[in-house]
Design a protein around this motif. Structure first.
Motif, short mmCIF file in Angstrom:
data_model
loop_
_atom_site.label_atom_id
_atom_site.label_comp_id
_atom_site.label_asym_id
_atom_site.label_seq_id
_atom_site.Cartn_x
_atom_site.Cartn_y
_atom_site.Cartn_z
N GLN A 255 0.53 -1.33 0.01
CA GLN A 255 0.64 0.00 -0.04
C GLN A 255 0.34 1.66 -0.25
N TYR A 256 1.63 1.21 0.28
CA TYR A 256 2.97 2.16 0.19
C TYR A 256 3.50 2.36 -0.89
N SER A 257 2.96 1.71 -2.34
CA SER A 257 3.91 1.91 -3.06
C SER A 257 2.70 2.27 -4.10
N TRP A 258 3.10 2.86 -5.58
CA TRP A 258 2.40 3.61 -6.38
C TRP A 258 1.77 2.65 -7.69
N ASN A 259 0.36 2.45 -8.11
CA ASN A 259 0.06 2.01 -9.13
C ASN A 259 0.10 3.34 -10.34
N MET A 260 0.69 2.91 -11.59
CA MET A 260 1.19 3.77 -12.87
C MET A 260 0.21 3.06 -13.69
N GLU A 261 -0.73 4.63 -14.61
CA GLU A 261 -1.31 3.60 -16.10
C GLU A 261 -0.47 4.67 -16.76
N LEU A 262 0.23 4.01 -17.98
CA LEU A 262 0.80 5.14 -18.71
C LEU A 262 0.15 5.17 -20.06
N TYR A 263 0.00 6.99 -20.66
CA TYR A 263 -0.67 7.12 -21.61
C TYR A 263 0.30 8.00 -23.00
N GLU A 264 0.81 7.22 -24.01
CA GLU A 264 1.64 7.92 -25.20
C GLU A 264 1.32 8.46 -25.63
N TYR A 265 1.44 9.60 -25.94
CA TYR A 265 0.72 10.79 -26.98
C TYR A 265 1.73 10.20 -27.74
N GLU A 266 0.20 11.03 -29.22
CA GLU A 266 0.77 11.17 -31.34
C GLU A 266 2.10 11.47 -31.27
N ASN A 267 3.12 10.60 -32.39
CA ASN A 267 4.65 11.18 -32.71
C ASN A 267 5.13 11.65 -31.44
N GLY A 268 5.43 11.24 -30.65
CA GLY A 268 6.28 10.79 -30.20
C GLY A 268 6.50 11.66 -28.97
N SER A 269 5.93 12.61 -29.39
CA SER A 269 5.99 14.15 -28.29
C SER A 269 5.52 13.66 -26.89
N GLY A 270 5.61 13.42 -25.96
CA GLY A 270 5.58 12.98 -24.44
C GLY A 270 4.91 11.97 -24.35
N TYR A 271 4.48 11.43 -23.05
CA TYR A 271 3.19 10.83 -22.89
C TYR A 271 2.66 11.23 -21.26
N GLU A 272 1.96 10.86 -20.45
CA GLU A 272 1.55 10.95 -19.37
C GLU A 272 1.26 9.73 -18.53
N ALA A 273 2.08 9.71 -17.27
CA ALA A 273 2.23 9.05 -16.27
C ALA A 273 0.71 9.22 -15.02
N ARG A 274 -0.28 8.45 -14.95
CA ARG A 274 -1.04 9.11 -14.50
C ARG A 274 -1.49 7.57 -13.61
N PHE A 275 -0.65 8.20 -11.74
CA PHE A 275 -1.30 7.10 -10.85
C PHE A 275 -2.43 7.19 -10.05
N THR A 276 -3.31 5.62 -9.92
CA THR A 276 -4.09 5.77 -9.42
C THR A 276 -3.66 5.06 -8.05
N LYS A 277 -2.61 4.93 -6.95
CA LYS A 277 -2.26 5.04 -5.47
C LYS A 277 -1.37 5.50 -5.94
N CYS A 278 -1.16 6.43 -4.42
CA CYS A 278 0.01 7.06 -4.38
C CYS A 278 0.80 6.73 -2.68
N GLY A 279 1.89 5.95 -2.75
CA GLY A 279 2.36 5.70 -1.78
C GLY A 279 2.43 6.64 -0.29
N ILE A 280 3.17 8.20 -1.35
CA ILE A 280 3.25 9.29 -1.00
C ILE A 280 2.42 9.83 0.87
N CYS A 281 1.00 9.11 -0.07
CA CYS A 281 -0.66 9.97 0.09
C CYS A 281 -0.47 8.62 1.46
N GLU A 282 -0.06 7.23 1.76
CA GLU A 282 -0.45 6.65 2.38
C GLU A 282 0.43 6.51 3.48
N ILE A 283 1.73 6.66 2.94
CA ILE A 283 3.01 7.38 4.29
C ILE A 283 2.03 8.73 4.92
N MET A 284 2.16 9.33 4.57
CA MET A 284 1.40 10.72 5.47
C MET A 284 0.21 11.03 5.98
#
Length: 211
Positions: free
Chosen positions: A132-161
């Motif tokens: 529970q103190y780690s992270w779950n992440m989804e990755l969404y890559e943008y078109e044409n190699g212009s970047g990406y979004e890392a989307r976190f649905t669980k956050c270890g920082i939140c749980e520790i705090m």
């Protein structure tokens, strides 16, 4: 200590900066700052020992250890900081010369095939399903190699705090994503939500600058 010496190494790298910023940001005198740091070191060890072992493949161990260090300093301060001042304190304490170098070096690799493959593996790993103190992440890559979004649905920082009664101060850590991205260069970092601020997820969008 856990994590193959990572907590000890992190303390060695950042403790002086955390102590120095106690005087600069919060106005503690040098003696008080030293006392806070001594108390924080013991508290930091307690927090680390109370966290579960992270899996070897979990790339978010450092995030949890960094959060533990900040939590230890907060809990050792005679007066609880507000989130605005804590945001400045954490950013200034973390952004040492070695950290700025690390940000620049990481930025050069951000859009490489190797880094993207690592992010795909991290997204599939779902470490927070088992820790529970780690992270779950989804990755969404943008078109044409212009970047990406890392989307976190669980956050270890939140749980520790949450565990240490500091959840209202968690947004101070979220802001470091902007600071680190700016230090790295070559990227426009964008965000709409954070879990710590009540959002449905934490989105970290990395847009490659053109030219």
């Amino acid at each position: 200590m856990k994590y193959a010496g990572m907590p000890s190494a992190l303390w060695m790298v950042f403790a002086n900066s955390f102590e120095k910023q106690l005087t600069i940001v919060f106005g503690y005198d040098k003696a008080a700052a030293k006392t806070i740091t001594q108390k924080a070191k013991a508290k930091y060890q307690e927090i680390i020992e109370d966290l579960p072992e992270f899996e070897k493949e979990d790339r978010f161990q450092m995030n949890a250890v960094s959060c533990a260090m900040l939590a230890a300093f907060i809990l050792s301060m005679p007066k609880r900081p507000d989130v605005k001042m804590l945001t400045k304190y954490y950013a200034d304490a973390m952004m040492t010369k070695p950290m700025k170098w690390f940000c620049r070096a990481s930025a050069k690799k951000r859009y490489t095939a190797k880094n993207l493959e690592g992010l795909r593996s991290t997204a599939a790993f779902h470490a927070a399903d088992r820790n529970q103190y780690s992270w779950n992440m989804e990755l969404y890559e943008y078109e044409n190699g212009s970047g990406y979004e890392a989307r976190f649905t669980k956050c270890g920082i939140c749980e520790i705090m949450k565990k240490y009664g500091l959840y209202d101060l968690a947004p101070a850590l979220c802001r470091l994503d902007y600071t680190m991205s700016d230090a790295g260069g070559g990227t426009d970092f964008v965000r709409e939500y954070t879990l710590a601020s009540g959002g449905p997820y934490c989105d970290c969008g990395y847009h490659k600058r053109q030219g």
